[in-house]
Write an enzyme that holds these catalytic residues in place. Structure first.
Site: not given
Ligand code: NAD
Length: 440
Positions: A265
């Site tokens: 992030c």
């Molecule tokens: P991640 O990469 O762990 O997971 C994203 C998932 O989305 C992947 O498994 C991918 O295969 C899936 N995906 C992509 N396209 C798709 C579709 N069309 N349909 C279904 N699934 C699909 O990401 P994350 O760390 O969970 O982060 C997700 C969002 O949340 C980002 O924008 C991130 O900035 C935000 N965020 C993350 C955190 C954190 O600590 N990881 C905290 C707050 C916000």
């Protein structure tokens, strides 16, 4: 309410399990078949404290399942959360391809339904929900926003490592809404969580997330810049920041200094905000410096190392901790990556250790040596660098470092600073960013 969640990563899976525990039948969807198969077999795709138990509980009650079928998940639910990744492009700008494709698929399924609520939980730059999500949903569903479907922007603030706890104990819930009906429906979904709920427009909610992350990253880089000066001036930065943090206008959190921030992030979000500023004709003086200080910190650790080991060529250096922080196997933007890259480029033989993140790290560095036991990693090393404050690294005692060829510790996070005197008594060299070199 029935919930579907697109994107079963850290945010999507933890949100899904939380909503299921709050009593909403939830289905998590992902395009990665292996991930979904493994979840349905009870194997979580990443480590988070409490997640496995929560999964067993809610799936046992029939409140949670996972699938790759986006269309029927949207059809079978009242609300769909979008939790797909929003990575940075090579130039640091946000990449919205996953958001766009997820939203189009949701819209296509919405053609066959009555009112449906779509909630963007992924971190997206201000304007994205209004200017990309709402039109794409309208276009692909053939429906009118507001009357026939609702849209909210609901940023996520969970911290990896304590994601399950954070999800049940948020500091606040931010609800950006296209119209009040959508926001009210989303607030109802969170019934049971106790914290302030703020309603605002979509763009403002998007900006809350970026401003929060950018401010936290700024605190870290600020503490690091002061720490770099303290190292040279023989001042202990921890004492300085203790004094600073007691000011109620400042607060002590995120003032620890060290090797810099990583994770999925902070680096990405600061970079996206910086590009947004540039795109609007502003000069991002502050945010550019926040990132520049962060890039500098692994080099500061190496500078400390070189005060003791002048020529690194052919030396063996142990790096303890690879994950970007403890209690996660996530290595995205981990400061251990630039650190080890630099060591390898100087001809160092790296012995790397982590209890959880080795598999992920091997995809970046297939050719270094890996260990799960910190004590074994230290054996015969010319020096060690401590990167992640895992429990088994915090538990190391001075005698554990005596098996090294030379007992030199560079502590990237000041995690063993309380044992400084004992190190000194046993002839162990202990250096840390922001600690007077004279005290080692
Ligand atoms: P991640 O990469 O762990 O997971 C994203 C998932 O989305 C992947 O498994 C991918 O295969 C899936 N995906 C992509 N396209 C798709 C579709 N069309 N349909 C279904 N699934 C699909 O990401 P994350 O760390 O969970 O982060 C997700 C969002 O949340 C980002 O924008 C991130 O900035 C935000 N965020 C993350 C955190 C954190 O600590 N990881 C905290 C707050 C916000």
């Amino acid at each position: 309410m029935n919930v579907s969640i697109l994107g079963t990563g850290y945010v999507g899976l933890v949100t899904g399990l939380t909503l299921a525990k709050l009593g909403h039948p939830t289905i998590c969807v992902d395009i990665m078949e292996d991930k979904i198969r493994s979840i349905n077999q009870g194997n979580m795709p990443f480590y988070e404290k409490g997640m496995e138990g929560l999964y067993k509980e809610v799936s046992g009650k029939g409140l949670f399942k996972a699938t790759t079928d986006i269309h029927s998940s949207v059809l079978d639910s009242d609300v769909t959360f979008v939790c797909v990744g929003t990575p940075s492009d090579a130039n640091g700008e946000i990449n919205l391809d996953y958001i766009q494709s997820a939203v189009i698929q949701i819209g296509q399924a919405m053609k066959e339904k009555d009112y449906h609520l779509v909630v963007i939980k992924s971190t997206v730059v201000p304007g994205t929900t209004e200017e990309l999500v709402v039109p794409e949903l309208g276009h692909s569903s053939g429906k009118w926003a507001g009357d026939q479907f609702g849209v909210c922007m609901n940023p996520e603030f969970l911290r990896e490592g304590s994601a399950v706890y954070d999800s049940f104990h948020p500091d606040r819930i931010i609800i950006g809404e296209l119209e009040p009906k959508a926001g009210k429906m989303l607030e109802e979904l969170y019934t049971g969580l106790k914290c302030p709920v703020l309603h605002m427009d979509l763009k403002t909610a998007e900006m809350v997330k970026y401003a929060s992350n950018a401010l936290l990253a700024t605190k870290i880089s600020f503490a690091n810049e002061v720490a770099n000066l303290c190292t040279i001036m023989d001042i202990d930065v921890d004492k300085v920041m203790e004094g600073v943090g007691l000011d109620s206008r400042i607060n002590p959190a995120f003032l620890s200094s060290g090797i810099g921030f990583g994770g999925s992030c902070f680096p990405k979000d600061v970079s996206a905000l910086l590009h947004m500023e540039e795109g609007k004709g502003l000069k991002p003086y502050l945010l550019a410096s926040v990132l520049a200080v962060n890039d500098q910190q692994p080099k500061e650790a190496l500078k400390l190392l070189k005060t003791q080991v002048k020529d690194l060529q052919g030396k063996t250096i142990a790096v303890l901790g690879l994950a970007f922080k403890p209690d996660t196997d996530d290595i995205r933007e981990s400061r251990a990556i630039p650190l080890i890259k630099e060591l390898v480029s100087e001809g160092v033989k790296v012995r790397a250790c982590d209890p959880m993140a080795i598999m992920n790290f091997k995809s970046v560095f297939p050719d270094i040596e890996y260990f799960t036991d910190p004590k074994e990693t230290l054996e015969g090393a010319d020096a060690c660098i401590l990167h992640t404050a895992w429990k088994n690294i915090l538990a190391l005692e001075p005698d554990d470092f005596l098996t090294m060829k030379r007992s030199i510790i560079i502590d990237g996070r000041r995690m063993l600073a309380s044992k400084r005197q004992e190190f000194l008594e046993k002839g162990i060299i202990y250096l840390a960013i922001g600690l007077p070199i004279g005290e080692s």
